[in-house]
Structure formats: C-alpha cells, structure tokens
Design an enzyme around this catalytic site. Structure first.
Site, PDB file in Angstrom:
ATOM      1  CG  ASP A 163      43.109  32.578  39.344  1.00 27.95           C
ATOM      2  OD1 ASP A 163      42.536  31.837  40.419  1.00 27.95           O
ATOM      3  OD2 ASP A 163      42.704  32.291  38.105  1.00 27.95           O
ATOM      4  CG  HIS A 188      43.790  37.907  38.566  1.00 28.54           C
ATOM      5  ND1 HIS A 188      42.497  37.958  38.154  1.00 28.54           N
ATOM      6  CD2 HIS A 188      44.232  36.738  37.913  1.00 28.54           C
ATOM      7  CE1 HIS A 188      42.345  37.255  37.003  1.00 28.54           C
ATOM      8  NE2 HIS A 188      43.227  36.482  36.901  1.00 28.54           N
TER       9      HIS A 188
END
Ligand code: NI
Length: 428
Positions: A238, A379
C-alpha cells in the site's frame, strides 16, 4: 489374337452400356444441387422416386426425402429392419419428406418410397431401391469440474442405446477439437491437461454394436485448470509507489512472482515509470485513493473523486484502470461499499511494517504465520519493507508458496469478486 480382339469388342460394348445407362439416369433427375434444370421424372409404373436420407440434427431421427414425380400425388414410405426384410408402410403422404420419429436411436433401418398416380389412385410407381440409415443417438449434455488435483473431469448423463463415448478437446472455444479419449462410462478425467489453461470439451455418444451409430457432438463445456494442491498467497503493498518500489518489482520479477500494489493517485504521478514496470511484470494495480483520507469520514462526492482521480492517473500511465480497491487505514462503511464500484480488498495478515520498520521482525512474523490463501499487507514506501521482501520472496517460494495477485488468488479459489463486497483473504 482372335480371342483378344473378341474380348476388346466385348469390353468396349460394356463401357458403352454403362455410359448410356448413366446418361439416362441423369436425364431422369430433377434439379441438382447447382440448380441446373434436369428433366423431372414423370410418373409411370416403371420409374421410382429418387430417395435420400439424412438425420435431423437435434433429435438424430432419420428424415427421408424424395423428389416428386410429375403426375404423382401421394407417396408411400416403407421401412424394414433388414435390407431384404419385411417392409411395412409407415405413412402415405402428399409431402416430399417424412421424419421417422419412432426410429430407435442406434438402430439400422431400410427405407423404400413408392409414388401413387394422380389420375388413378391405385396405380403405383416402381418401388425405390432400399436406402439404409442408422438412427443417430441423442447427443450427451456435458459439464466439467476440477478434481481434487485441479484436473478437468468431464461428466454427462448416459444416452439411450449408447455404448461408448468419445471426448473431444480444444484449447480455444472455436479451435479445432481433437478426439482425446473413448470411454464406456459417463465421466472422463483429463489427466494430461496442464495447469493454468482453458480447456473446451465436447462429447459424442456412439454404439459400435449398431455399426457406427453416433450422436452429434454435444455443446461445449469449458474450464480453467489450476493445481489445487498448490499453496498460494497474495503479497499486497500500500501507499506507493515510492523510492523503494522498483526494487520490490525487480525482486518479484527475478523470482517469477507477482504481487498487488494499492497505489495512491498522487504518487502515481511522481513515479509513472515504476507503475509501468510493475504492470509489465504481471503485477496487479489497485486503487488506494488519491491522497489517503479516511473514506469513512468523507462525503460521497469526495469518495468518488478520490477513486476517480486515482483511476485516471493510473489509466494515463498504463492505459487501464483498476479492478479492485483498498480503503486507506482499511476503514470503510456501507456508503464506501456502495459507491466505490470495485471489490473492497482488506487483508488476512498485517505485518505492522509501517510501525516497527524492522526488516527482521517483518520476515520473522510472515514466515511464522503465513498460510495458504493469505492476503498479506505491507507498505512499499519503507526501506525496511523492501529489504524484508528481498528475503521473503525466495523463502516463501521455498516453503511452496506461489506468489499471485489478489484477483488471481480469488480466481484460484473459485471466487468471483463482487463490487462493494469486502474480502479479508482467500483461505480454504
Ligand atoms: Ni494506506
């Protein structure tokens, strides 16, 4: 020499006879296939109707057709079960065809047709020569499923009077179907099928005892094969793309793995080349909003514009938009679900990589908790995550995990992702 000359004369005479016989029969024919007018036969007790037989495609029943004779008004159709058998009249009709609906699938029949004169109803033409026909079997209705290993198993209901079934296969729906097997039962497992491919099947019923009786091929049934024994997970990243994303993309490519990147629209505009590279390497690109607001607290208009702006930014780079989305912070409500217009993908495992930013912790956590069907949240904007990925990808593959995208993982589990529906993973 005398004997030889005599033989040649006889031979020539026979040829002449054959030729004259042929030309006279042609003259008696009606219109041929090319549409040329030929002399139509006139009714007499010496001629007989010209008969042809074909099987009706849907039912397999014999359809007897004949050319009408000039001066005839009705036709009698006779049938026997053997060539020299007892011919029984099936029908008297003024039509020029008849479907033998009572014919039994797989059986052989002989047909003759006789014309009746208009002027004197009792006057009959010569009986046509017997024409043989085998009543076709009904074509099977097939379906296909994957067996436990992920190989296609084609099944069908037994067809009356069928003894064996032929299975035809193609890798494209309109491709060329090749016969791959002939079986007695009502199912066939295509063990030679390879994984991750589309297969199309048709089945045909046959009965060798009835001298070549066969049905038409069934309509197509198809399936996508996959090795159901394999363990698969979806790594998801993400908030990118960022400065470390390209290295992650390279690592996945090196190891023949794929992942899903939930991108922020504002970062797509900064790293367009990275987005191109991740797409080219077969990764999936998802929508993670434009600048990461908590969508649960936004108005409908803002939610829509966050989605739209990101899709536009991605489309400008790779020529297509996204098919799944992940809401920032994993926060959503029924409004978000109703208007994002895409499946909402959350996760079954979070590594908290953004919080501790410790490579070893991330690696250890994933390796000790991972299981088949996991969707793992990471991430790609952190250096420690990039380092963890470089270690994790080969380790996971050594443990037998195939790294696939979110959409692939859903497909491998037989799940059709639905718009607005929330998914936390695809465990069995
Ligand atoms: Ni995020």
């Amino acid at each position: 020499m005398k004997i030889k000359a005599g033989f040649i004369t006889k031979f020539l005479l026979i040829i002449c006879l054959i030729l004259s016989f042929h030309s006279s029969t042609f003259a008696l024919q009606g219109k041929d296939n090319a549409g040329y007018d030929r002399k139509v036969k006139t009714f007499s007790t010496e001629v007989s109707p010209t008969v042809s037989i074909s099987n009706v495609a849907a039912t397999g029943k014999p359809c007897i057709t004949w050319e009408k004779l000039k001066g005839a008004n009705r036709y009698k159709v006779y049938c026997a079960k053997s060539k020299k058998g007892n011919y029984k009249r099936l029908i008297t009709t003024s039509a020029s065809s008849f479907v033998h609906k009572k014919a039994v699938a797989g059986k052989t029949y002989y047909y003759k047709v006789q014309a009746v004169s208009k002027r004197s109803p009792k006057k009959l033409s010569k009986m046509s020569a017997p024409r043989k026909n085998i009543c076709d079997l009904r074509s099977p209705v097939c379906s296909v499923n994957l067996n436990k290993r992920g190989k296609p198993k084609v099944t069908w209901k037994a067809v009356a009077n069928a003894k064996k079934y032929e299975i035809y296969c193609a890798t494209k729906e309109n491709g060329s179907y090749k016969k791959i097997a002939m079986v007695k039962g009502t199912s066939y497992t295509h063990k030679e099928a390879s994984y991750d491919k589309d297969y199309y099947y048709k089945v045909r019923a046959t009965n060798p005892e009835f001298k070549g009786a066969a049905s038409a091929k069934s309509s197509v049934c198809s399936i996508y094969t996959m090795d159901l024994r394999k363990k698969r997970i979806a790594l998801t990243f993400d908030d990118g793309p960022g400065p470390y994303t390209q290295r992650i993309v390279d690592c996945l490519k090196e190891h023949n793995g794929r992942a899903t990147f939930y991108l922020l629209g504002m970062n797509v505009e900064v790293y367009p080349d990275v987005v191109k590279a991740m797409k080219q390497a077969g990764n999936e690109i998802g929508n993670h909003s434009y600048d990461h607001p908590n969508l649960r607290l936004q108005t409908t208009d803002i939610i829509l514009s966050q989605m739209w702006k990101t899709d536009k930014a991605i489309e400008a780079v790779i020529g297509e938009t996204t098919s799944t989305m992940r809401p920032p912070y994993g926060k959503f409500n029924s409004t978000v679900q109703a208007i994002v217009g895409k499946p909402v993908i959350l996760w079954s495992m979070t590594t908290l990589d953004w919080y501790h930013q410790d490579k070893d912790l991330t690696v250890k956590y994933v390796m000790s908790n991972v299981s088949d069907g996991d969707v793992i949240l990471m991430h790609d904007i952190h250096e420690s995550t990039m380092e963890a990925v470089i270690e994790l990808v080969p380790k996971l593959q050594c443990e037998g995990y195939e790294l696939v995208t979110v959409s692939e993982l859903a497909k491998y589990r037989g799940i059709n992702l639905e718009k607005g529906k929330v998914y936390y993973g695809f465990k069995k």
